[in-house]
Design an enzyme around this catalytic site. Structure first.
Site, PDB file in Angstrom:
ATOM      1  N   ASP A   1      10.305   5.281  -2.376  1.00 44.67           N
ATOM      2  CA  ASP A   1      10.958   4.803  -2.616  1.00 44.67           C
ATOM      3  C   ASP A   1      11.350   3.387  -1.784  1.00 44.67           C
ATOM      4  OD1 ASP A   1      11.771   6.248  -5.256  1.00 44.67           O
ATOM      5  OD2 ASP A   1      13.241   7.713  -3.845  1.00 44.67           O
TER       6      ASP A   1
ATOM      7  N   HIS B   1       9.558   3.284  -9.031  1.00 45.06           N
ATOM      8  CA  HIS B   1       8.674   3.769  -9.027  1.00 45.06           C
ATOM      9  C   HIS B   1       7.701   2.240  -9.180  1.00 45.06           C
ATOM     10  CE1 HIS B   1      10.828   7.835  -9.138  1.00 45.06           C
ATOM     11  NE2 HIS B   1      11.007   8.055  -8.531  1.00 45.06           N
TER      12      HIS B   1
ATOM     13  N   HIS C   1      18.259   4.231  -1.782  1.00 40.34           N
ATOM     14  CA  HIS C   1      18.253   2.770  -2.442  1.00 40.34           C
ATOM     15  C   HIS C   1      19.825   1.656  -1.938  1.00 40.34           C
ATOM     16  CE1 HIS C   1      15.345   4.544  -4.426  1.00 40.34           C
ATOM     17  NE2 HIS C   1      16.286   5.408  -5.280  1.00 40.34           N
TER      18      HIS C   1
ATOM     19  N   HIS D   1       8.520  11.340  -0.922  1.00 43.03           N
ATOM     20  CA  HIS D   1       9.009  10.533  -1.810  1.00 43.03           C
ATOM     21  C   HIS D   1       9.862   9.624  -1.739  1.00 43.03           C
ATOM     22  CE1 HIS D   1      10.242   9.666  -6.174  1.00 43.03           C
ATOM     23  NE2 HIS D   1      11.700   9.546  -5.712  1.00 43.03           N
TER      24      HIS D   1
END
Length: 320
Positions: A246, A85, A271, A242
């Protein structure tokens, strides 16, 4: 003088944020301070005995875990989690150089988005530096897959991210967002999107040591086909926004903060795939090159597209 949008930037002042880790639940303070040209993003951890580990470059080769967040190894048996973030905010707002220091093992979750960091950058302003900005130009497409999920980096004349998610939930379903980067659009459309999770997973996650600091104050909680947060969503498609936040953070680990000039595409990513596609890109020098910003068309990050209220300071006037 080269146009200012082709110059590197740092913060015009210091920032400090206090909170706790969304997974650890442990209190932590994070500071961000200006850094000289060509520093990139450097991160340090202040230990309980007062010693400092780092600074080390924020770099994809230091990624050790990608379960629910991105964790970096700083060396000396020390790591920092949930880095995505803060580096998303720095990259999204066009900051090239910064020192990041934490006194704990995880970045503070704050409200679950990158908006507190972004607002801080807007508050202190940016400093234009007398050094050419550089980009990682994608020369050859690379793709990584996990069943039907994939992430790809492709040659493209600009900086664009095309991201699609799909969840077995009527609340989320299938959402897609195409984001043609500028600092203003990052602040307006991406920064405020919060992290999210499912109520059905919460007990298992906490038993495994995750989400110990999660609450309705810092996460969107989905139960069956409803949002449990009293105030609802900030955007109708906050979930994909969001994931975009990321991805911007994870991709900023490419080369210590250098931005990617090209197109990123992802379906059902996260991720792990974000980290894998960077490894794939840098597996061959034929896939990329480091290019000076002044050699690229830069209409996508002109200074006149900075968010309203962001003060721009420059000492280029005194150096040429």
């Amino acid at each position: 003088m080269h146009k200012l949008s082709a110059r590197q930037c740092t913060l015009a002042g210091d920032l400090e944020f206090s909170g706790f880790g969304v997974h650890s639940g442990v209190p932590v303070t994070l500071t961000i301070t200006p850094a000289p040209p060509d520093t990139g993003y450097q991160i340090s951890r202040k230990m309980d005995d007062g010693s400092i580990v780092g600074p080390v470059a924020v770099h994809f080769t230091r990624v050790t875990r990608t379960t629910l967040c991105t964790t970096l190894d700083l060396g000396e048996s020390t790591s920092i989690a949930t880095i995505e973030h803060i580096v998303s905010a720095l990259s999204g707002m066009g900051i090239d150089n910064a020192y990041i220091t934490l006194n704990g093992l995880e970045c503070p979750i704050l409200d679950g988005s990158a908006m507190p960091y972004t607002a801080g950058i807007m508050r202190v302003g940016i400093q234009i530096q007398p050094a050419a900005r550089r980009y990682i130009k994608v020369k050859r497409a690379v793709t990584v897959r996990n069943n039907d999920a994939f992430a790809a980096l492709e040659p493209y004349n600009g900086r664009v991210l095309d991201l699609e998610i799909e969840f077995d939930s009527e609340v989320i379903g299938r959402q897609r967002m195409i984001f043609d980067w500028t600092p203003r659009l990052y602040a307006e459309k991406i920064a405020a999107a919060r992290t999210f999770g499912f109520a059905r997973d919460r007990k298992a996650l906490q038993q495994a040591g995750y989400a110990l600091g999660s609450s309705l104050e810092n996460s969107i909680l989905v139960e069956e086909n409803q949002i449990l947060n009293p105030d609802g969503l900030r955007f109708e498609d906050e979930f994909v926004r969001h994931k975009m936040l990321d991805a911007i953070g994870d991709l900023s680990l490419a080369h210590g903060g250098l931005a990617i000039y090209g197109r990123f595409r992802s379906y059902k990513g996260g991720h792990a795939l974000n980290a894998l596609v960077l490894n794939s890109l840098f597996a061959s020098e034929a896939n990329y090159e480091i290019v000076a910003a002044e050699d690229l068309p830069l209409s996508f990050d002109a200074l006149d597209d900075l968010p309203d209220g962001l003060e721009v300071n420059s000492y280029l006037r005194s150096v040429g």
